[in-house]
Design a protein around this motif. Structure first.
Motif, PDB file in Angstrom:
ATOM      1  N   PHE A   1       0.878  -1.089   0.050  1.00  0.00           N
ATOM      2  CA  PHE A   1       0.179  -0.020  -0.140  1.00  0.00           C
ATOM      3  C   PHE A   1       1.012   1.293  -0.069  1.00  0.00           C
ATOM      4  CE2 PHE A   1      -2.253   3.580   2.381  1.00  0.00           C
ATOM      5  CZ  PHE A   1      -3.357   3.732   1.856  1.00  0.00           C
ATOM      6  N   LEU A   2       1.983   1.258   1.076  1.00  0.00           N
ATOM      7  CA  LEU A   2       2.550   2.540   0.990  1.00  0.00           C
ATOM      8  C   LEU A   2       3.603   2.516  -0.207  1.00  0.00           C
ATOM      9  CD1 LEU A   2       3.445   2.702   4.701  1.00  0.00           C
ATOM     10  CD2 LEU A   2       1.672   3.833   3.433  1.00  0.00           C
ATOM     11  N   GLU A   3       4.052   1.564  -0.517  1.00  0.00           N
ATOM     12  CA  GLU A   3       4.989   1.899  -1.670  1.00  0.00           C
ATOM     13  C   GLU A   3       4.468   2.144  -3.069  1.00  0.00           C
ATOM     14  OE1 GLU A   3       8.348   1.524  -1.696  1.00  0.00           O
ATOM     15  OE2 GLU A   3       8.314   1.019   0.470  1.00  0.00           O
ATOM     16  N   PHE A   4       3.104   1.418  -3.248  1.00  0.00           N
ATOM     17  CA  PHE A   4       2.242   2.004  -4.464  1.00  0.00           C
ATOM     18  C   PHE A   4       1.822   3.464  -4.358  1.00  0.00           C
ATOM     19  CE2 PHE A   4       2.140  -2.449  -5.693  1.00  0.00           C
ATOM     20  CZ  PHE A   4       1.731  -2.032  -7.047  1.00  0.00           C
ATOM     21  N   HIS A   5       1.641   3.724  -3.099  1.00  0.00           N
ATOM     22  CA  HIS A   5       1.349   5.150  -2.883  1.00  0.00           C
ATOM     23  C   HIS A   5       2.545   6.060  -3.199  1.00  0.00           C
ATOM     24  CE1 HIS A   5      -0.539   8.536  -0.519  1.00  0.00           C
ATOM     25  NE2 HIS A   5      -1.606   7.711  -0.661  1.00  0.00           N
ATOM     26  N   LYS A   6       3.729   5.790  -2.798  1.00  0.00           N
ATOM     27  CA  LYS A   6       4.844   6.425  -3.226  1.00  0.00           C
ATOM     28  C   LYS A   6       4.955   6.521  -4.586  1.00  0.00           C
ATOM     29  CE  LYS A   6       8.313   5.317  -0.720  1.00  0.00           C
ATOM     30  NZ  LYS A   6       9.551   5.068  -0.351  1.00  0.00           N
ATOM     31  N   ALA A   7       4.830   5.554  -5.265  1.00  0.00           N
ATOM     32  CA  ALA A   7       5.067   5.175  -6.738  1.00  0.00           C
ATOM     33  C   ALA A   7       3.942   6.323  -7.370  1.00  0.00           C
ATOM     34  CB  ALA A   7       4.873   3.754  -7.365  1.00  0.00           C
ATOM     35  N   PHE A   8       2.643   6.159  -7.136  1.00  0.00           N
ATOM     36  CA  PHE A   8       1.717   7.270  -7.598  1.00  0.00           C
ATOM     37  C   PHE A   8       2.317   8.541  -7.416  1.00  0.00           C
ATOM     38  CE2 PHE A   8      -2.600   5.194  -7.982  1.00  0.00           C
ATOM     39  CZ  PHE A   8      -1.911   3.784  -8.695  1.00  0.00           C
ATOM     40  N   ALA A   9       2.564   8.967  -6.372  1.00  0.00           N
ATOM     41  CA  ALA A   9       3.261  10.386  -6.082  1.00  0.00           C
ATOM     42  C   ALA A   9       4.367  10.786  -6.872  1.00  0.00           C
ATOM     43  CB  ALA A   9       3.639  10.563  -4.741  1.00  0.00           C
ATOM     44  N   ARG A  10       5.277   9.661  -6.988  1.00  0.00           N
ATOM     45  CA  ARG A  10       6.551  10.196  -8.172  1.00  0.00           C
ATOM     46  C   ARG A  10       6.215  10.398  -9.362  1.00  0.00           C
ATOM     47  NH1 ARG A  10       8.544   5.106  -7.199  1.00  0.00           N
ATOM     48  NH2 ARG A  10       9.741   5.916  -5.401  1.00  0.00           N
ATOM     49  N   TYR A  11       5.200   9.705  -9.914  1.00  0.00           N
ATOM     50  CA  TYR A  11       4.705  10.002 -11.451  1.00  0.00           C
ATOM     51  C   TYR A  11       3.658  11.185 -11.576  1.00  0.00           C
ATOM     52  CZ  TYR A  11       7.629   6.178 -12.480  1.00  0.00           C
ATOM     53  OH  TYR A  11       9.191   5.293 -12.645  1.00  0.00           O
ATOM     54  N   ASN A  12       3.171  11.753 -10.486  1.00  0.00           N
ATOM     55  CA  ASN A  12       2.276  12.782 -10.780  1.00  0.00           C
ATOM     56  C   ASN A  12       2.431  13.956  -9.788  1.00  0.00           C
ATOM     57  OD1 ASN A  12      -0.390  14.054 -10.327  1.00  0.00           O
ATOM     58  ND2 ASN A  12      -1.215  12.557 -11.519  1.00  0.00           N
ATOM     59  N   ASP A  13       2.933  15.009 -10.325  1.00  0.00           N
ATOM     60  CA  ASP A  13       3.091  16.243  -9.429  1.00  0.00           C
ATOM     61  C   ASP A  13       2.123  16.484  -8.447  1.00  0.00           C
ATOM     62  OD1 ASP A  13       5.584  16.414 -10.714  1.00  0.00           O
ATOM     63  OD2 ASP A  13       4.993  17.761 -12.335  1.00  0.00           O
ATOM     64  N   LYS A  14       0.778  16.616  -9.143  1.00  0.00           N
ATOM     65  CA  LYS A  14      -0.518  16.871  -8.272  1.00  0.00           C
ATOM     66  C   LYS A  14      -0.559  15.972  -6.884  1.00  0.00           C
ATOM     67  CE  LYS A  14      -4.073  18.343 -10.249  1.00  0.00           C
ATOM     68  NZ  LYS A  14      -5.223  18.419 -11.050  1.00  0.00           N
ATOM     69  N   VAL A  15      -0.178  14.695  -7.077  1.00  0.00           N
ATOM     70  CA  VAL A  15      -0.384  13.651  -6.205  1.00  0.00           C
ATOM     71  C   VAL A  15       0.863  13.907  -5.245  1.00  0.00           C
ATOM     72  CG1 VAL A  15      -0.447  11.463  -5.398  1.00  0.00           C
ATOM     73  CG2 VAL A  15      -1.647  12.034  -7.423  1.00  0.00           C
ATOM     74  N   SER A  16       2.126  14.322  -5.713  1.00  0.00           N
ATOM     75  CA  SER A  16       3.296  14.569  -4.824  1.00  0.00           C
ATOM     76  C   SER A  16       3.156  15.639  -3.993  1.00  0.00           C
ATOM     77  CB  SER A  16       4.460  14.758  -5.765  1.00  0.00           C
ATOM     78  OG  SER A  16       5.829  14.684  -5.100  1.00  0.00           O
ATOM     79  N   LYS A  17       2.539  16.783  -4.513  1.00  0.00           N
ATOM     80  CA  LYS A  17       2.508  18.075  -3.701  1.00  0.00           C
ATOM     81  C   LYS A  17       1.365  17.883  -2.521  1.00  0.00           C
ATOM     82  CE  LYS A  17       4.126  21.238  -7.256  1.00  0.00           C
ATOM     83  NZ  LYS A  17       3.597  22.340  -8.269  1.00  0.00           N
ATOM     84  N   ALA A  18       0.280  16.977  -2.809  1.00  0.00           N
ATOM     85  CA  ALA A  18      -0.684  16.780  -1.965  1.00  0.00           C
ATOM     86  C   ALA A  18      -0.205  16.079  -0.868  1.00  0.00           C
ATOM     87  CB  ALA A  18      -1.947  16.380  -2.760  1.00  0.00           C
ATOM     88  N   ILE A  19       0.642  15.119  -1.193  1.00  0.00           N
ATOM     89  CA  ILE A  19       1.087  14.248  -0.073  1.00  0.00           C
ATOM     90  C   ILE A  19       2.144  14.518   0.678  1.00  0.00           C
ATOM     91  CG2 ILE A  19       1.954  11.822   0.279  1.00  0.00           C
ATOM     92  CD1 ILE A  19       0.436  10.893  -2.284  1.00  0.00           C
TER      93      ILE A  19
END
Length: 279
Positions: free
Chosen positions: A247-265
């Motif tokens: 869960f946390l590793e996929f969560h981190k992967a999503f943030a790595r490829y999406n700036d909006k997700v990265s900033k929000a997280i």
């Protein structure tokens, strides 16, 4: 055996009395709208209606107005906006009233409006001049503001005295004069987008958007792992762990490829990331 008792043993139902009318009165048909709904419709007023009513209720004549500090604090800004919308009271008469000694009669000149268009007002009832901005924004009257907010100015012979003109003196040469402070207060009041209320609303809307991005990211990760029948929790989910679980590793992967997700997280506290196991 005791007699069976119920509610009606103690309370007797009261029969409704028939409605009686006199011959001189007509029976009004019952309205299809309940009374409560009618009251709601009658008392509901839009902000535009309130503004119109306020504009109609304001005292237009300078010198007869209620001092601004006598208004309730929460009503002052609304009243100020209404007066600014009406603009300074600048009547143009065929002949203004004379004042001063008989040997040196002077009177107000309509041409002075052009020199001071944003604040100069003339009271036809008192034959004196006022400052609209100082009336709206100055504190309780002091030596510098009393003349142009409460008493009124009528020493017309000094107006054309160059730099000694009382109107110029009232404005003041420095940026911190009472009049110039009132001018800045007017600009701040009309700059509605810069009001702290809008700043808080804008910040709240941004926070809601970030929360939704975090929540949808967690939901999508859970749906993906559930679809693939993969476990969510890892053996070690601490910050120093090399593998914190799917869960946390996929969560981190999503943030790595999406700036909006990265900033929000990344720009949030841990409790607001929607990644806690209990959530």
């Amino acid at each position: 055996m005791s007699k069976h008792t119920n509610l009606f043993t103690f309370l007797k139902r009261k029969e409704p009395e028939p409605a009686t009318t006199t011959t001189n009165e007509e029976v009004m048909p019952e309205s299809s709208t309940p009374v409560i709904e009618q009251n709601i419709f009658e008392t509901h007023r839009t902000e535009t209606d309130e503004t119109k009513d306020l504009l109609l209720s304001l005292e237009r004549y300078p010198g007869l107005r209620v001092p601004m500090w006598d208004y309730r604090y929460e009503k002052r800004d609304q009243t100020r906006r209404a007066y600014l919308k009406l603009k300074p009271y600048q009547p143009i008469l065929k002949s203004f009233l004379f004042s001063g000694p008989d040997s040196h009669h002077r009177r107000f000149q309509a041409s002075w409006y052009k020199r001071f268009p944003d604040w100069l007002e003339y009271s036809t009832s008192k034959n004196v001049a006022f400052c609209l901005l100082c009336y709206l924004f100055a504190d309780k009257p002091n030596r510098n503001t009393k003349t142009f907010t409460l008493v009124g100015f009528n020493n017309w012979k000094k107006v054309n005295d160059g730099d000694n003109c009382p109107f110029i003196t009232h404005v003041g040469g420095g940026p911190c004069s009472t009049h110039n402070n009132s001018v800045r207060a007017k600009i701040d009041l009309l700059n509605d987008r810069g009001h702290i209320r809008h700043a808080l609303i804008s910040r709240r809307e941004e926070q809601i958007k970030r929360n939704r991005v975090r929540l949808m990211t967690s939901i999508n990760v859970v749906r993906l792992l559930t679809l693939q029948a993969c476990p969510l929790k890892g053996h070690n989910e601490s910050e120093n762990s090399e593998n914190r679980g799917n869960f946390l590793e996929f969560h981190k992967a999503f943030a790595r490829y999406n700036d909006k997700v990265s900033k929000a997280i990344e720009n949030t506290d841990y409790n607001a990331k929607y990644v806690a196991p209990s959530i």
